[in-house]
Enzyme design. Sequence first.
Site, PDB file in Angstrom:
ATOM      1  CG  ASN A   7      36.142  40.380  38.137  1.00 11.85           C
ATOM      2  OD1 ASN A   7      35.292  39.734  38.742  1.00 11.85           O
ATOM      3  ND2 ASN A   7      36.662  39.960  37.000  1.00 11.85           N
ATOM      4  CD  GLU A  34      34.580  36.940  36.113  1.00  5.74           C
ATOM      5  OE1 GLU A  34      34.041  35.848  35.887  1.00  5.74           O
ATOM      6  OE2 GLU A  34      35.671  37.058  36.694  1.00  5.74           O
ATOM      7  CG  ASP A 156      39.672  41.282  35.010  1.00  4.42           C
ATOM      8  OD1 ASP A 156      40.868  41.306  34.673  1.00  4.42           O
ATOM      9  OD2 ASP A 156      39.094  40.256  35.406  1.00  4.42           O
ATOM     10  CG  ASN A 158      41.696  38.534  32.602  1.00  3.60           C
ATOM     11  OD1 ASN A 158      42.075  38.115  33.688  1.00  3.60           O
ATOM     12  ND2 ASN A 158      40.443  38.413  32.197  1.00  3.60           N
ATOM     13  CG  ASP A 227      41.353  44.087  38.340  1.00  2.00           C
ATOM     14  OD1 ASP A 227      40.279  43.839  37.769  1.00  2.00           O
ATOM     15  OD2 ASP A 227      42.010  43.236  38.983  1.00  2.00           O
ATOM     16  CG  ASP A 256      38.641  35.740  41.952  1.00  2.80           C
ATOM     17  OD1 ASP A 256      37.841  36.659  41.646  1.00  2.80           O
ATOM     18  OD2 ASP A 256      38.752  34.695  41.293  1.00  2.80           O
ATOM     19  CG  HIS A 257      39.419  40.486  40.261  1.00 10.28           C
ATOM     20  ND1 HIS A 257      40.245  40.960  39.264  1.00 10.28           N
ATOM     21  CD2 HIS A 257      39.009  39.265  39.835  1.00 10.28           C
ATOM     22  CE1 HIS A 257      40.327  40.072  38.285  1.00 10.28           C
ATOM     23  NE2 HIS A 257      39.587  39.041  38.592  1.00 10.28           N
TER      24      HIS A 257
END
Length: 266
Positions: A7, A34, A156, A158, A227, A256-257
Amino acid sequence: MKIATFNINGVKARIDALTNWIDDTQPDVAVLQEIKSVDEGFPREIFEDKGYNVETHGQKGFNGVALLSKFPLEDVTRGLPGAAGAGRDGVDDEEARYIEATVVGDKAVRICGLYLPNGNPAPGPKYDYKLRWMERLQARAAELISHEEVALMCGDYNIIPQAEDAARPDAWRDDALFRLESREAFRRILNLGYTEAFRAREAGAGHYSFWDYQAGAWDKNDGIRIDHFLLTPQCADLLNNCWIESDVRGREKPSDHVPVWVDLAA
DNA sequence: ATGGCTGGCTGTGCCAGA
């Protein structure tokens, strides 16, 4: 075949970090989430010049997924089937979160790249959308299992699958990423017969794929593992290794991933 | 910590993320 899911939190903002990572690690396939770009805005030439085939499913501003592959990408489909009010192709809602293609290396591998809705705040309409999306993902996962072929679903999710997948599980107890209904929905997919690749290789706590930008989460190792790679039995038979490339989080202008990898005998 | 960053947008602050 080495496949990474990543991501990237915006392809425009991440282009230097992303191309440096590709140059360094040379994934055979990179499954991106993303991208935050429309298809026409995705800098495909940059990756094509590095020898990658590129397929995108983008939208303006948010979401968006892409596949980069050194091998040919065949039978590409965009969007998760089963949306209410499906469009002219019979697929998807307005949110670009899903892409599939067959990558043909030594063996053919069906690769599904997904960006599962966050779902916060929960409860609420966004959480309802997440759970409905997971029902549709389960239906597609069941179809894939029934084909008895080499296939995987990665991206991802989530979803924090278990308490050991968060540094501070109590802080996530009522969050859409960790609340019981979310984890049950994820487990229903697993229980169709999928192997969660990372947990097939590593049982311990303290392995994360996301650290918030806020509050020094990376410095404190206050992370979560969201993930994932889910492998059909035929794919799990080919699993050589699975690992999280956590050091990417400490680099210049990071997402951030971080990337999660599988190495398949394919 | 019901939000401390970050990214995208047609914005000059807001929404979304997790």
